[in-house]
Design a protein around this motif. Structure first.
Motif, mmCIF file in Angstrom:
data_model
loop_
_atom_site.group_PDB
_atom_site.id
_atom_site.type_symbol
_atom_site.label_atom_id
_atom_site.label_comp_id
_atom_site.label_asym_id
_atom_site.label_seq_id
_atom_site.Cartn_x
_atom_site.Cartn_y
_atom_site.Cartn_z
ATOM 1 N N THR A 76 0.730 -1.277 -0.011
ATOM 2 C CA THR A 76 0.002 -0.115 0.045
ATOM 3 C C THR A 76 1.063 1.336 -0.066
ATOM 4 O OG1 THR A 76 -1.750 -1.247 1.110
ATOM 5 C CG2 THR A 76 -1.716 1.284 1.284
ATOM 6 N N PHE A 77 1.786 1.210 0.947
ATOM 7 C CA PHE A 77 2.899 2.436 0.834
ATOM 8 C C PHE A 77 3.530 2.649 -0.465
ATOM 9 C CE2 PHE A 77 7.079 3.810 1.412
ATOM 10 C CZ PHE A 77 7.060 5.320 1.831
ATOM 11 N N LYS A 78 3.981 1.508 -1.066
ATOM 12 C CA LYS A 78 4.648 1.615 -2.206
ATOM 13 C C LYS A 78 3.762 2.193 -3.511
ATOM 14 C CE LYS A 78 7.680 -2.596 -1.436
ATOM 15 N NZ LYS A 78 7.833 -3.864 -2.085
ATOM 16 N N THR A 79 2.483 1.573 -3.524
ATOM 17 C CA THR A 79 1.405 1.868 -4.620
ATOM 18 C C THR A 79 0.920 3.176 -4.321
ATOM 19 O OG1 THR A 79 -0.362 0.838 -3.787
ATOM 20 C CG2 THR A 79 1.215 -0.511 -5.204
ATOM 21 N N GLN A 80 0.637 3.654 -3.156
ATOM 22 C CA GLN A 80 -0.089 5.039 -2.881
ATOM 23 C C GLN A 80 0.918 6.233 -2.584
ATOM 24 O OE1 GLN A 80 -3.010 4.346 0.032
ATOM 25 N NE2 GLN A 80 -4.059 2.801 -1.340
ATOM 26 N N ALA A 81 1.997 5.777 -2.103
ATOM 27 C CA ALA A 81 3.077 7.179 -1.905
ATOM 28 C C ALA A 81 4.258 7.121 -2.502
ATOM 29 C CB ALA A 81 3.080 7.088 -0.227
ATOM 30 N N SER A 85 4.972 9.308 -6.005
ATOM 31 C CA SER A 85 5.982 10.434 -5.926
ATOM 32 C C SER A 85 7.156 10.454 -6.999
ATOM 33 C CB SER A 85 6.299 10.250 -4.253
ATOM 34 O OG SER A 85 7.545 11.307 -4.281
ATOM 35 N N TRP A 86 7.845 9.144 -7.076
ATOM 36 C CA TRP A 86 8.727 9.057 -8.057
ATOM 37 C C TRP A 86 8.158 9.475 -9.304
ATOM 38 C CZ3 TRP A 86 11.348 3.964 -6.286
ATOM 39 C CH2 TRP A 86 12.064 4.005 -5.063
ATOM 40 N N GLN A 87 7.079 8.973 -9.719
ATOM 41 C CA GLN A 87 6.520 9.070 -10.922
ATOM 42 C C GLN A 87 6.370 10.526 -11.297
ATOM 43 O OE1 GLN A 87 5.817 6.684 -13.519
ATOM 44 N NE2 GLN A 87 5.734 8.498 -14.443
ATOM 45 N N SER A 88 5.613 11.313 -10.214
ATOM 46 C CA SER A 88 5.478 12.616 -10.556
ATOM 47 C C SER A 88 6.856 13.309 -10.656
ATOM 48 C CB SER A 88 4.817 13.231 -9.211
ATOM 49 O OG SER A 88 4.749 14.584 -9.198
ATOM 50 N N ARG A 89 7.912 12.972 -9.934
ATOM 51 C CA ARG A 89 9.104 13.728 -10.237
ATOM 52 C C ARG A 89 9.817 13.359 -11.553
ATOM 53 N NH1 ARG A 89 10.372 12.194 -4.419
ATOM 54 N NH2 ARG A 89 11.657 10.943 -5.170
ATOM 55 N N SER A 90 9.435 12.083 -11.944
ATOM 56 C CA SER A 90 10.042 11.627 -13.383
ATOM 57 C C SER A 90 9.316 12.755 -14.315
ATOM 58 C CB SER A 90 9.800 9.975 -13.501
ATOM 59 O OG SER A 90 10.623 9.397 -12.651
ATOM 60 N N ALA A 182 11.218 -2.464 -10.133
ATOM 61 C CA ALA A 182 9.936 -2.356 -9.266
ATOM 62 C C ALA A 182 9.009 -1.382 -9.895
ATOM 63 C CB ALA A 182 10.328 -2.428 -7.757
ATOM 64 N N MET A 183 9.762 -0.012 -10.078
ATOM 65 C CA MET A 183 8.796 1.022 -10.555
ATOM 66 C C MET A 183 8.191 0.594 -12.030
ATOM 67 S SD MET A 183 8.428 4.529 -10.061
ATOM 68 C CE MET A 183 8.065 5.739 -10.843
ATOM 69 N N ASN A 184 8.842 -0.024 -12.791
ATOM 70 C CA ASN A 184 8.616 -0.609 -14.141
ATOM 71 C C ASN A 184 7.127 -1.278 -14.001
ATOM 72 O OD1 ASN A 184 10.130 1.137 -15.868
ATOM 73 N ND2 ASN A 184 11.728 -0.664 -15.760
ATOM 74 N N ASP A 185 7.234 -2.307 -13.120
ATOM 75 C CA ASP A 185 6.383 -3.467 -12.852
ATOM 76 C C ASP A 185 5.174 -2.613 -12.337
ATOM 77 O OD1 ASP A 185 7.912 -5.310 -13.744
ATOM 78 O OD2 ASP A 185 8.648 -6.153 -11.490
ATOM 79 N N TRP A 186 5.473 -1.471 -11.518
ATOM 80 C CA TRP A 186 4.305 -0.782 -10.925
ATOM 81 C C TRP A 186 3.351 -0.141 -12.095
ATOM 82 C CZ3 TRP A 186 3.783 4.727 -10.640
ATOM 83 C CH2 TRP A 186 2.933 5.087 -9.966
ATOM 84 N N SER A 192 -2.286 -1.692 -16.999
ATOM 85 C CA SER A 192 -3.234 -2.679 -17.104
ATOM 86 C C SER A 192 -4.450 -3.026 -16.111
ATOM 87 C CB SER A 192 -2.467 -4.117 -17.062
ATOM 88 O OG SER A 192 -1.859 -4.465 -16.044
ATOM 89 N N LYS A 193 -4.252 -2.276 -15.047
ATOM 90 C CA LYS A 193 -5.334 -1.932 -14.009
ATOM 91 C C LYS A 193 -5.355 -3.495 -13.058
ATOM 92 C CE LYS A 193 -8.062 1.588 -15.723
ATOM 93 N NZ LYS A 193 -6.914 2.528 -15.994
ATOM 94 N N ARG A 194 -4.184 -3.913 -13.001
ATOM 95 C CA ARG A 194 -4.233 -5.123 -12.222
ATOM 96 C C ARG A 194 -3.529 -4.922 -10.829
ATOM 97 N NH1 ARG A 194 0.988 -7.149 -12.649
ATOM 98 N NH2 ARG A 194 1.873 -6.758 -14.654
ATOM 99 N N PRO A 195 -3.572 -5.668 -9.748
ATOM 100 C CA PRO A 195 -2.755 -5.321 -8.445
ATOM 101 C C PRO A 195 -1.313 -5.243 -8.527
ATOM 102 C CG PRO A 195 -4.122 -7.256 -8.318
ATOM 103 C CD PRO A 195 -4.477 -6.886 -9.752
#
Length: 197
Positions: A76-81, A85-90, A182-186, A192-195
């Motif tokens: 949850t922490f990885k996917t929601q925070a 955050s990393w994506q926004s900065r990228s 891990a970021m690429n997998d996320w 693909s809207k999968r967990p």
């Protein structure tokens, strides 16, 4: 759990204002990456196992991190925070990099640089009379300055992410992936809207 700052409106003016660009990156890193240990500690709830009175009979010189944070809380922490955050900065750095490599017809110092270049070409240099007369420091275009800032911030970003991912690995259980994988997998899971796992 800390939340990343809101994504800024991406405009060339935002990028050329390197103070605003650096401030966004600094605040984003401070809210998630610089306080990663505190964010992860907030996920760990030791009271769920109950209080053990014998735990106060001995002193431990250092907090033990042998107990792992539950996997669901970490995800949850990885996917929601963390990853948002990393994506926004990228996104911001990628956009500003594209601005830095694009032509800049609105550069306010362009006419001044043109005049300086003409003067430099007309200058007569006699190094016997003045050994420093050949010195000329042309003004950098603002796109060149922006490109330098983006390169520097990308380097900082890589270091910050590696450090944060190491802490996440220590507290959440080792992950075989590096932070980039891990970021690429996320990102793939998000598209693909999968967990994410």
């Amino acid at each position: 759990m800390s939340q990343p700052p809101p994504h800024p409106e991406l405009t060339p003016q935002f990028c050329f204002n390197t103070t605003a660009l650096k401030d966004f990156l600094r605040i984003s890193r401070a809210s998630i990456d610089d306080s990663i240990t505190q964010n992860l500690n907030a996920l760990f709830t030791p009271s769920t196992a109950g209080f053990d009175p014998s735990s106060t009979s001995t002193r431990n010189p250092r907090a033990s991190y042998t107990k792992q944070i539950p996997r669901s809380s970490c995800n949850t922490f990885k996917t929601q925070a963390l990853f948002p955050s990393w994506q926004s900065r990228s996104d911001v750095l990628n956009y500003c990099a594209s601005v830095a490599t694009s032509p800049d017809p609105e550069d306010p110092e362009f006419p001044l640089r043109e005049v300086e270049d003409v003067k430099d070409r007309e200058r007569i240099v006699d190094e016997r009379l003045d050994p420093y007369s050949a010195r000329f420091f042309p003004r950098e275009a603002r796109t060149e300055m922006l490109a330098a800032v983006v390169r520097q911030e990308r380097g900082v970003e890589s270091i910050v992410r590696a450090r944060s991912w190491k802490v996440v690995g220590e507290r959440c259980g080792e992950d075989w992936r590096d932070w980039e994988q891990a970021m690429n997998d996320w990102q793939k899971a998000k598209r693909s809207k999968r967990p994410f796992a």
